[in-house]
Design a protein around this motif. Structure first.
Motif, short mmCIF file in Angstrom:
data_model
loop_
_atom_site.label_atom_id
_atom_site.label_comp_id
_atom_site.label_asym_id
_atom_site.label_seq_id
_atom_site.Cartn_x
_atom_site.Cartn_y
_atom_site.Cartn_z
N PHE A 171 -53.97 105.53 37.77
CA PHE A 171 -52.90 104.80 37.13
C PHE A 171 -51.60 105.58 37.28
CE2 PHE A 171 -56.86 104.04 34.82
CZ PHE A 171 -56.96 102.66 34.95
N ARG A 172 -50.57 105.18 36.57
CA ARG A 172 -49.33 105.92 36.54
C ARG A 172 -49.64 107.34 36.05
NH1 ARG A 172 -46.28 101.38 33.07
NH2 ARG A 172 -47.43 102.47 31.46
N HIS A 173 -49.08 108.36 36.72
CA HIS A 173 -49.58 109.71 36.53
C HIS A 173 -49.32 110.27 35.14
CE1 HIS A 173 -45.98 112.18 36.36
NE2 HIS A 173 -45.45 111.41 37.28
N GLN A 174 -48.33 109.75 34.40
CA GLN A 174 -48.11 110.28 33.06
C GLN A 174 -49.10 109.68 32.07
OE1 GLN A 174 -46.65 107.66 34.03
NE2 GLN A 174 -46.39 106.30 32.30
N ASP A 175 -49.86 108.69 32.50
CA ASP A 175 -50.86 108.04 31.67
C ASP A 175 -52.04 108.99 31.43
OD1 ASP A 175 -53.64 106.50 32.39
OD2 ASP A 175 -52.51 105.44 30.84
N HIS A 176 -52.66 108.86 30.28
CA HIS A 176 -53.76 109.75 29.89
C HIS A 176 -54.89 109.75 30.91
CE1 HIS A 176 -56.87 111.66 27.48
NE2 HIS A 176 -57.64 110.60 27.65
N ASN A 177 -55.30 108.56 31.36
CA ASN A 177 -56.40 108.48 32.31
C ASN A 177 -56.09 109.19 33.63
OD1 ASN A 177 -58.00 107.05 30.59
ND2 ASN A 177 -57.51 105.04 31.45
N ALA A 178 -54.86 109.01 34.11
CA ALA A 178 -54.49 109.65 35.37
C ALA A 178 -54.52 111.17 35.24
CB ALA A 178 -53.10 109.19 35.80
N ARG A 179 -54.07 111.68 34.12
CA ARG A 179 -54.05 113.14 33.94
C ARG A 179 -55.46 113.72 33.96
NH1 ARG A 179 -50.04 112.10 29.93
NH2 ARG A 179 -51.59 112.42 28.29
N ILE A 180 -56.36 113.11 33.22
CA ILE A 180 -57.71 113.69 33.14
C ILE A 180 -58.45 113.53 34.47
CG2 ILE A 180 -57.85 113.34 30.64
CD1 ILE A 180 -59.66 110.93 31.15
N ILE A 181 -58.22 112.43 35.19
CA ILE A 181 -58.89 112.24 36.48
C ILE A 181 -58.33 113.21 37.51
CG2 ILE A 181 -59.18 110.65 38.41
CD1 ILE A 181 -59.40 108.41 36.36
N HIS A 182 -57.00 113.33 37.55
CA HIS A 182 -56.39 114.25 38.51
C HIS A 182 -56.86 115.67 38.26
CE1 HIS A 182 -53.18 116.65 40.43
NE2 HIS A 182 -53.10 115.63 41.27
N LYS A 183 -56.92 116.08 37.00
CA LYS A 183 -57.38 117.43 36.67
C LYS A 183 -58.83 117.63 37.09
CE LYS A 183 -57.94 120.60 32.75
NZ LYS A 183 -57.77 120.76 31.27
N VAL A 332 -65.61 111.99 33.27
CA VAL A 332 -64.49 111.91 32.31
C VAL A 332 -64.35 110.51 31.71
CG1 VAL A 332 -63.23 113.76 33.44
CG2 VAL A 332 -62.79 111.40 34.13
N ILE A 333 -65.34 109.65 31.95
CA ILE A 333 -65.25 108.28 31.42
C ILE A 333 -65.14 108.28 29.90
CG2 ILE A 333 -66.56 106.15 31.07
CD1 ILE A 333 -67.49 106.28 33.89
N ASP A 334 -65.93 109.13 29.24
CA ASP A 334 -65.92 109.16 27.76
C ASP A 334 -64.57 109.62 27.21
OD1 ASP A 334 -68.51 108.25 27.70
OD2 ASP A 334 -69.40 110.26 27.56
N GLU A 335 -63.80 110.35 28.01
CA GLU A 335 -62.48 110.80 27.55
C GLU A 335 -61.39 109.78 27.82
OE1 GLU A 335 -61.43 114.76 28.93
OE2 GLU A 335 -63.51 115.07 29.55
N SER A 337 -59.00 106.45 28.00
CA SER A 337 -58.49 105.48 27.05
C SER A 337 -57.27 104.79 27.67
CB SER A 337 -58.11 106.15 25.74
OG SER A 337 -57.55 105.21 24.83
N PRO A 338 -57.36 103.47 27.95
CA PRO A 338 -58.52 102.60 27.79
C PRO A 338 -59.68 103.04 28.68
CG PRO A 338 -56.82 101.51 29.08
CD PRO A 338 -56.22 102.76 28.57
N ARG A 339 -60.88 102.67 28.27
CA ARG A 339 -62.07 103.16 28.96
C ARG A 339 -62.13 102.64 30.39
NH1 ARG A 339 -66.86 105.44 27.33
NH2 ARG A 339 -68.67 105.05 28.65
N LEU A 340 -62.43 103.54 31.31
CA LEU A 340 -62.55 103.19 32.73
C LEU A 340 -63.80 102.32 32.94
CD1 LEU A 340 -61.84 106.67 34.33
CD2 LEU A 340 -60.27 104.74 34.22
N CYS A 348 -60.25 103.76 42.26
CA CYS A 348 -59.93 105.18 42.38
C CYS A 348 -60.61 105.78 43.60
CB CYS A 348 -60.36 105.92 41.12
SG CYS A 348 -59.89 107.66 41.10
N VAL A 349 -61.89 105.45 43.81
CA VAL A 349 -62.62 105.97 44.97
C VAL A 349 -61.98 105.50 46.27
CG1 VAL A 349 -64.81 105.81 46.23
CG2 VAL A 349 -64.82 106.23 43.76
N LEU A 350 -61.63 104.22 46.33
CA LEU A 350 -60.98 103.70 47.53
C LEU A 350 -59.64 104.38 47.75
CD1 LEU A 350 -60.77 101.81 49.89
CD2 LEU A 350 -60.06 99.98 48.35
N ASP A 351 -58.92 104.65 46.66
CA ASP A 351 -57.64 105.33 46.76
C ASP A 351 -57.79 106.71 47.38
OD1 ASP A 351 -54.95 105.18 46.47
OD2 ASP A 351 -54.89 105.72 44.37
#
Length: 546
Positions: A171-183, A332-335, A337-340, A348-351
């Protein structure tokens, strides 16, 4: 202050005119409705009735057009942008920006050293040509200018209830989901791949490349990238790489890649149509690709006992203790929000696969092109690889190949993989003396950055600028071949060594010759990455060469 007061008065007048125009439209509409209602149908006035309907419809349309024009004028007076060839009256500039991208990016940087606004086929673009302004926007204001523009996953143009628009990773990188996935992805690459399995995985894919007497460089490097990224992303799918289903998956990705890099007026029209409708020529292909990726996810989560394309007995035994990018996302699915959900994970995998493959294709295509155009420098790299015994890929050892790495860095300076990084604004905001509208695109002009006056003889290809004492004169703030901003490539700090090692392997085992006219470095198409025009080379194995 005087200018601001004048602007405020103009805005007030435009708003008043818009309100009056709306009222006039309503009054005229009511009048015609009354006229139509009062017609005596029994007196044979059907023709007058239809005429009244048509007149009423025409006046309504005219009023709508007037209101839209007033709104356009209102927005024009309300928002302020850097100067530049941004008006639609300069349609030639808009077309040439798309058609002659490299030439135009350099020309715009010369005419507007700081920034300028260009009206392109995809809308308004604020082009930043100064490194300080680029850092100010892409890093300092990343909270407001962070919606990465990715046009290749066309299904991501649709909004999903409860989700952000899918762009970039994920998602947009400042979004919570993007941060945790990128990390999670960065940690996996650094801790589980580098110094462990990465060397063997890359070497295995290098062995699979078949360099014939005449091979299509872009096609060959793309397939190499897809297979390497698939192996890194989902080890369960590795066993299906030689299966017909996976071959179809590769072919579909290549079709998407070709559609991205088509550089025609027809492509420009299709891009504009996609912006308006959300539909595109690659939408059906994307859906097929995502459905195939979902079989990997279902197998990994235990929903299914097989991966598409493999017999059940073979799939069940293909599990592995080695983790991969897919594991990192699932963990990181449990972390989130909104839930992946499954759609998010597949996107994400295709990306990851598509971005990685395009980056490798772009970089390796340029490297092989410059290898043939500058054979003396390529021979120096080959001698270095042979003198150091670099016969198989090793990421850490590639650091010692200084000549080869200098060659790689200079190629990426003259022909950057990412010529212009484009993000769009998430909301209206004020910056310096400008008032920027939501969804305005900002572009970091990396081509101009790499050819700025900060470089000595910037237009010349010179490997020596990266060697010895010359290194101290490198303007590091004017060099960024892999892009800008907090959402960097997950392997960014290893990319120079990765590309250096792959090029060294190619040169160690092969001699490359041209089979026809070669494209010039100034040519190329900008899609997801910067690519040279299609060309072919001849590879002769050195072990069998007389």
């Amino acid at each position: 202050m005087a200018a601001e007061n004048i602007t405020e008065k103009i805005v007030e007048k435009v708003e008043l005119a818009a309100e009056v125009g709306s009222k006039v439209a309503n009054i005229v509409g009511n009048a015609f409705e009354t006229t139509v209602a009062d017609v005596d149908h029994s007196s044979g006035a059907e023709e007058d009735t239809w005429l009244n309907y048509l007149l009423s419809f025409g006046i309504h349309i005219a009023m709508v057009v007037i209101v839209l024009l007033l709104k356009w004028q209102y927005d024009r007076n309300r928002y302020r942008y850097p100067k530049g060839p941004r008006d639609w009256r300069n349609i030639k500039d808009a077309v040439s920006f798309h058609r002659k991208k490299r030439e135009n990016l350099l020309a715009l940087a010369t005419d507007y050293p700081d920034s300028c606004t260009v009206m392109t086929h995809v809308g308004r673009l604020v082009l930043l040509n100064d490194p300080n302004l680029i850092n100010e926007i892409f890093i300092g204001r990343a909270d407001l200018v962070s919606n990465k523009v990715d046009g290749y996953l066309e299904n991501q143009l649709r909004y999903k209830e409860g989700k952000h628009i899918r762009t970039g990773i994920v998602f947009r990188h400042q979004d919570h989901n993007a941060r945790i996935i990128h990390k999670a992805l960065v940690n996996h690459f650094d801790n589980d791949l580098v110094g462990k399995r990465l060397d063997s995985l890359v070497q295995e894919q290098l062995k699979q490349i078949r360099l014939s007497e005449k091979f299509d460089v872009r096609h060959t490097t793309f397939y190499f990238g897809v297979r390497l990224l698939t192996t890194l992303t989902c080890t369960s799918a590795t066993a299906s790489i030689h299966d017909k289903t996976f071959e179809l998956f590769e072919q579909n990705l290549y079709k998407i890649s070709k559609a991205i890099h088509a550089d025609t007026f027809a492509k420009s029209a299709k891009v504009m149509l996609t912006q308006l409708t959300g539909l595109s020529e690659t939408l059906d292909i994307n859906e097929n690709v995502l459905d195939y990726i979902k079989t990997w996810i279902e197998f990994r989560r235990g929903v299914s006992t097989r991966v598409a394309g493999l017999p059940e007995e073979q799939t069940v035994t293909s599990t592995t203790k080695d983790t991969d990018f897919l594991d990192s996302i699932l963990n990181v699915i449990d972390e989130s929000s909104p839930r992946l959900d499954e759609d998010d994970i597949a996107a994400c995998v295709l990306d990851i696969i598509m971005h990685g493959s395009e980056m490798l294709k772009g970089a390796l295509s340029w490297l092989l092109l410059y290898t043939v155009k500058y054979p003396e420098q390529a021979d120096e790299c080959r001698r270095e690889a042979r003198s150091k015994g670099y016969a198989s890929f090793n990421l850490s050892s590639a650091e010692a190949l200084t000549q080869t790495q200098a060659f790689v860095k200079e190629v990426l300076r003259v022909s950057p993989i990412v010529p212009i990084v484009i993000h769009s604004t998430l909301q209206d905001f004020k910056w310096r003396n400008f008032h920027i509208q939501k969804r305005t695109q900002f572009g970091a002009n990396l081509v101009a950055l790499h050819h700025s006056i900060a470089w000595k003889d910037a237009m010349n290809f010179d490997v020596n600028r990266w060697l010895g004492d010359n290194l101290s004169t490198i303007p590091i703030h004017s060099y960024s071949p892999f892009g800008f901003g907090p959402r960097a490539c997950i392997a960014e700090k290893h990319l120079f060594n990765l590309l250096t090692g792959i090029l060294a392997i190619f040169l160690y085992h092969n001699d490359f010759e041209k089979t026809g006219p070669l494209p010039e470095p100034s040519e190329g198409s900008f899609g997801l990455v910067n690519l040279p025009p299609k060309f072919a080379l001849k590879a002769t194995p050195l072990s069998t060469r007389s």
